[in-house]
Motif scaffolding. Sequence first.
Motif, PDB file in Angstrom:
ATOM      1  N   GLY A  62      44.527  38.116  27.803  1.00 12.22           N
ATOM      2  CA  GLY A  62      43.101  38.296  28.021  1.00 12.22           C
ATOM      3  C   GLY A  62      42.642  37.658  29.312  1.00 12.22           C
ATOM      4  N   SER A  63      43.211  36.516  29.657  1.00 12.26           N
ATOM      5  CA  SER A  63      42.789  35.813  30.871  1.00 12.26           C
ATOM      6  C   SER A  63      43.215  36.544  32.138  1.00 12.26           C
ATOM      7  CB  SER A  63      43.334  34.378  30.875  1.00 12.26           C
ATOM      8  OG  SER A  63      44.702  34.357  30.524  1.00 12.26           O
ATOM      9  N   VAL A  64      44.354  37.245  32.101  1.00 11.45           N
ATOM     10  CA  VAL A  64      44.756  38.081  33.235  1.00 11.45           C
ATOM     11  C   VAL A  64      43.781  39.251  33.380  1.00 11.45           C
ATOM     12  CG1 VAL A  64      46.516  39.739  34.013  1.00 11.45           C
ATOM     13  CG2 VAL A  64      47.202  37.444  33.308  1.00 11.45           C
ATOM     14  N   LYS A  65      43.418  39.854  32.270  1.00 13.86           N
ATOM     15  CA  LYS A  65      42.446  40.957  32.314  1.00 13.86           C
ATOM     16  C   LYS A  65      41.094  40.490  32.867  1.00 13.86           C
ATOM     17  CE  LYS A  65      44.345  43.459  28.287  1.00 13.86           C
ATOM     18  NZ  LYS A  65      45.392  42.505  27.855  1.00 13.86           N
ATOM     19  N   GLU A  66      40.675  39.301  32.476  1.00 13.13           N
ATOM     20  CA  GLU A  66      39.365  38.789  32.900  1.00 13.13           C
ATOM     21  C   GLU A  66      39.267  38.632  34.415  1.00 13.13           C
ATOM     22  OE1 GLU A  66      38.676  35.191  30.760  1.00 13.13           O
ATOM     23  OE2 GLU A  66      38.459  36.222  28.827  1.00 13.13           O
ATOM     24  N   GLU A  67      40.393  38.376  35.081  1.00 14.01           N
ATOM     25  CA  GLU A  67      40.372  38.224  36.539  1.00 14.01           C
ATOM     26  C   GLU A  67      39.919  39.500  37.238  1.00 14.01           C
ATOM     27  OE1 GLU A  67      40.994  35.554  38.645  1.00 14.01           O
ATOM     28  OE2 GLU A  67      40.814  34.421  36.781  1.00 14.01           O
ATOM     29  N   MET A  68      40.030  40.626  36.543  1.00 16.11           N
ATOM     30  CA  MET A  68      39.669  41.911  37.151  1.00 16.11           C
ATOM     31  C   MET A  68      38.186  42.250  36.989  1.00 16.11           C
ATOM     32  SD  MET A  68      43.023  44.245  36.332  1.00 16.11           S
ATOM     33  CE  MET A  68      43.031  43.959  34.556  1.00 16.11           C
ATOM     34  N   LEU A  69      37.421  41.366  36.371  1.00 16.11           N
ATOM     35  CA  LEU A  69      35.989  41.621  36.178  1.00 16.11           C
ATOM     36  C   LEU A  69      35.160  41.277  37.408  1.00 16.11           C
ATOM     37  CD1 LEU A  69      35.591  40.235  32.539  1.00 16.11           C
ATOM     38  CD2 LEU A  69      35.822  42.623  33.268  1.00 16.11           C
ATOM     39  N   PHE A  70      35.784  40.620  38.374  1.00 15.85           N
ATOM     40  CA  PHE A  70      35.076  40.193  39.580  1.00 15.85           C
ATOM     41  C   PHE A  70      35.534  41.064  40.754  1.00 15.85           C
ATOM     42  CE2 PHE A  70      34.639  37.397  43.334  1.00 15.85           C
ATOM     43  CZ  PHE A  70      33.304  37.060  43.221  1.00 15.85           C
ATOM     44  N   ASP A  71      34.594  41.575  41.533  1.00 16.89           N
ATOM     45  CA  ASP A  71      34.911  42.424  42.679  1.00 16.89           C
ATOM     46  C   ASP A  71      35.085  41.564  43.933  1.00 16.89           C
ATOM     47  OD1 ASP A  71      34.645  44.790  41.142  1.00 16.89           O
ATOM     48  OD2 ASP A  71      32.465  44.654  41.344  1.00 16.89           O
ATOM     49  N   ARG A  72      36.216  41.749  44.609  1.00 18.68           N
ATOM     50  CA  ARG A  72      36.543  40.939  45.780  1.00 18.68           C
ATOM     51  C   ARG A  72      36.591  41.787  47.046  1.00 18.68           C
ATOM     52  NH1 ARG A  72      38.891  38.716  41.328  1.00 18.68           N
ATOM     53  NH2 ARG A  72      38.933  36.442  41.208  1.00 18.68           N
ATOM     54  N   CYS A  73      36.290  41.157  48.154  1.00 23.05           N
ATOM     55  CA  CYS A  73      36.303  41.826  49.456  1.00 23.05           C
ATOM     56  C   CYS A  73      37.653  41.592  50.138  1.00 23.05           C
ATOM     57  CB  CYS A  73      35.182  41.274  50.335  1.00 23.05           C
ATOM     58  SG  CYS A  73      35.241  41.862  52.039  1.00 23.05           S
ATOM     59  N   THR A  74      38.246  42.658  50.663  1.00 21.58           N
ATOM     60  CA  THR A  74      39.585  42.545  51.261  1.00 21.58           C
ATOM     61  C   THR A  74      39.587  41.699  52.536  1.00 21.58           C
ATOM     62  OG1 THR A  74      39.222  44.624  52.458  1.00 21.58           O
ATOM     63  CG2 THR A  74      40.345  44.759  50.341  1.00 21.58           C
ATOM     64  N   TRP A  75      38.450  41.596  53.214  1.00 20.35           N
ATOM     65  CA  TRP A  75      38.382  40.828  54.459  1.00 20.35           C
ATOM     66  C   TRP A  75      38.003  39.374  54.231  1.00 20.35           C
ATOM     67  CZ3 TRP A  75      39.018  42.763  59.559  1.00 20.35           C
ATOM     68  CH2 TRP A  75      39.291  44.143  59.633  1.00 20.35           C
ATOM     69  N   ASP A  76      37.572  39.049  53.028  1.00 23.61           N
ATOM     70  CA  ASP A  76      37.062  37.706  52.745  1.00 23.61           C
ATOM     71  C   ASP A  76      38.193  36.678  52.744  1.00 23.61           C
ATOM     72  OD1 ASP A  76      34.635  36.100  51.678  1.00 23.61           O
ATOM     73  OD2 ASP A  76      36.269  35.607  50.296  1.00 23.61           O
ATOM     74  N   ASN A  77      37.884  35.505  53.261  1.00 26.06           N
ATOM     75  CA  ASN A  77      38.916  34.479  53.384  1.00 26.06           C
ATOM     76  C   ASN A  77      39.452  34.031  52.022  1.00 26.06           C
ATOM     77  OD1 ASN A  77      40.439  32.726  55.220  1.00 26.06           O
ATOM     78  ND2 ASN A  77      39.356  31.054  54.220  1.00 26.06           N
ATOM     79  N   ASP A  78      38.574  33.956  51.014  1.00 27.46           N
ATOM     80  CA  ASP A  78      39.035  33.565  49.680  1.00 27.46           C
ATOM     81  C   ASP A  78      40.085  34.532  49.155  1.00 27.46           C
ATOM     82  OD1 ASP A  78      37.303  31.430  49.699  1.00 27.46           O
ATOM     83  OD2 ASP A  78      35.761  32.405  48.480  1.00 27.46           O
ATOM     84  N   TYR A  79      39.882  35.806  49.430  1.00 23.28           N
ATOM     85  CA  TYR A  79      40.852  36.804  48.970  1.00 23.28           C
ATOM     86  C   TYR A  79      42.161  36.689  49.748  1.00 23.28           C
ATOM     87  CZ  TYR A  79      43.031  41.266  47.884  1.00 23.28           C
ATOM     88  OH  TYR A  79      43.928  42.239  47.493  1.00 23.28           O
ATOM     89  N   LYS A  80      42.071  36.439  51.045  1.00 21.79           N
ATOM     90  CA  LYS A  80      43.290  36.282  51.846  1.00 21.79           C
ATOM     91  C   LYS A  80      44.080  35.055  51.391  1.00 21.79           C
ATOM     92  CE  LYS A  80      41.106  36.811  55.892  1.00 21.79           C
ATOM     93  NZ  LYS A  80      40.898  36.970  57.353  1.00 21.79           N
ATOM     94  N   ILE A  81      43.381  34.034  50.946  1.00 26.94           N
ATOM     95  CA  ILE A  81      44.053  32.839  50.410  1.00 26.94           C
ATOM     96  C   ILE A  81      44.839  33.195  49.153  1.00 26.94           C
ATOM     97  CG2 ILE A  81      43.625  30.622  49.269  1.00 26.94           C
ATOM     98  CD1 ILE A  81      41.354  30.182  51.312  1.00 26.94           C
ATOM     99  N   ILE A  82      44.263  34.055  48.297  1.00 21.22           N
ATOM    100  CA  ILE A  82      44.981  34.514  47.090  1.00 21.22           C
ATOM    101  C   ILE A  82      46.271  35.231  47.482  1.00 21.22           C
ATOM    102  CG2 ILE A  82      44.887  36.096  45.120  1.00 21.22           C
ATOM    103  CD1 ILE A  82      41.872  35.543  44.961  1.00 21.22           C
ATOM    104  N   THR A  83      46.180  36.093  48.479  1.00 28.77           N
ATOM    105  CA  THR A  83      47.372  36.818  48.939  1.00 28.77           C
ATOM    106  C   THR A  83      48.448  35.862  49.425  1.00 28.77           C
ATOM    107  OG1 THR A  83      46.089  38.787  49.559  1.00 28.77           O
ATOM    108  CG2 THR A  83      48.215  38.474  50.653  1.00 28.77           C
ATOM    109  N   SER A 119      43.537  47.165  49.822  1.00 23.57           N
ATOM    110  CA  SER A 119      44.512  46.672  48.852  1.00 23.57           C
ATOM    111  C   SER A 119      43.934  46.742  47.432  1.00 23.57           C
ATOM    112  CB  SER A 119      44.901  45.230  49.185  1.00 23.57           C
ATOM    113  OG  SER A 119      43.780  44.367  49.069  1.00 23.57           O
ATOM    114  N   PRO A 120      44.790  46.689  46.422  1.00 21.44           N
ATOM    115  CA  PRO A 120      44.324  46.729  45.029  1.00 21.44           C
ATOM    116  C   PRO A 120      43.799  45.352  44.614  1.00 21.44           C
ATOM    117  CG  PRO A 120      46.706  46.578  45.075  1.00 21.44           C
ATOM    118  CD  PRO A 120      46.275  46.672  46.501  1.00 21.44           C
ATOM    119  N   THR A 121      42.573  45.047  45.021  1.00 24.22           N
ATOM    120  CA  THR A 121      42.039  43.686  44.880  1.00 24.22           C
ATOM    121  C   THR A 121      42.058  43.180  43.442  1.00 24.22           C
ATOM    122  OG1 THR A 121      39.814  44.649  44.776  1.00 24.22           O
ATOM    123  CG2 THR A 121      40.576  43.865  46.925  1.00 24.22           C
ATOM    124  N   HIS A 122      41.740  44.032  42.487  1.00 19.22           N
ATOM    125  CA  HIS A 122      41.697  43.594  41.090  1.00 19.22           C
ATOM    126  C   HIS A 122      43.103  43.256  40.590  1.00 19.22           C
ATOM    127  CE1 HIS A 122      38.025  45.908  41.757  1.00 19.22           C
ATOM    128  NE2 HIS A 122      37.464  45.110  40.866  1.00 19.22           N
TER     129      HIS A 122
END
Length: 364
Positions: free
Chosen positions: A16-37, A241-244
């Motif tokens: 369930g917790s993996v699924k919950e991560e997909m409830l938030f929409d992320r921007c591919t250019w945003d630094n927080d998202y690049k940190i996840i990558t 990229s497939p952000t979710h």
Amino acid sequence: MNSYKLLTPGPLTTTGSVKEEMLFDRCTWDNDYKIITQKIRAKLLELAGAGKEEYTTVLMPGSGTFAVEAVMNTAISDQDKVLILTNGAYGERIVKMAQYIGLAFREYSVAYNEVPDEEEIRMILKEDPDITHVVMVHCETTTGILNPIEMISKLSKEFGKTLIIDAMSSFGGMGISVPDLGIDYLISSANKCIQGVPGFGFVIAKIDKLIACEGNSRSLSLDLYDQWKEMNKDGKWRYTSPTHAVAAFAKALDELDEEGGIPARFSRYQNNNRILRERLKEAGFETYLSEEKQSPIITAFRFPNEDFNFEHFYTYVKERGYVLYPGKLTDEPTFRIGNIGDIHEEDIEEVCAIIETYMGVVKI
């Protein structure tokens, strides 16, 4: 929405917790998202036992097949020749890729319930010095057979070949030391043993080999080198990229650590597989593979008799909460049951009880 668990080799049942991560929409250019990558790239190297000085990780959008084709398209030039070892549908898919790309290749094929023979491969490498690369599927989910990765690693080193391993259904669920095995390219997918969702594959590549591939690609979107070059700057993907799926995968990596890492996950999968095979044997189902060839990932079972109706059986089990997997072009009728994903001993015990009831097995 109907609720059931997937006893398949991926997509698979996620937490369930993996699924919950997909409830938030992320921007591919945003630094927080690049940190996840970048976190994902570093963690995958750690799981492979690979140092960042010698190896790198490249994430590729699409299914695992896209990542395999990206490697075949980029790592093998028009001057090279690849030996493709096959004993299932996924090895044969790599042959089809080589044909589409126009690669020089040689196929070494054995039966779906057999593993490649060391001496036969040695003979091929001796008699065909034009071969520069060797590719093999580690765990063939056609049957669940586990191919001899140590043997092919030894031969590749002995003959100085570039080694490509499709570890789609094994990486993250079984220990694989990429440097110790001398693997030049290891390929897997988000929705397998790390227990993420579909959306991207990944390649753990030896840096010097990857750098030498510049200009090889016959495809823009499948250019592994170009994807790496861009991603290596700050974590930005070249294209959307497939952000979710990426966010879900980062959470799945955390949960792998929480479970106790690859050894603990392997132990769970192995226990699931043992219970499944033992109880279904008592219910009248023989496995397609002998025990020593069986992986802990997925098991192929023969139909118990000529009157067995798989569609009826499948529907019966699905209505009670579990989805099974059809056979995959084996030489006799089979179906498959996977035991990876968020599947635990109690789930296996429950599905076995459902199957025993279907088969009229009376427990005393």
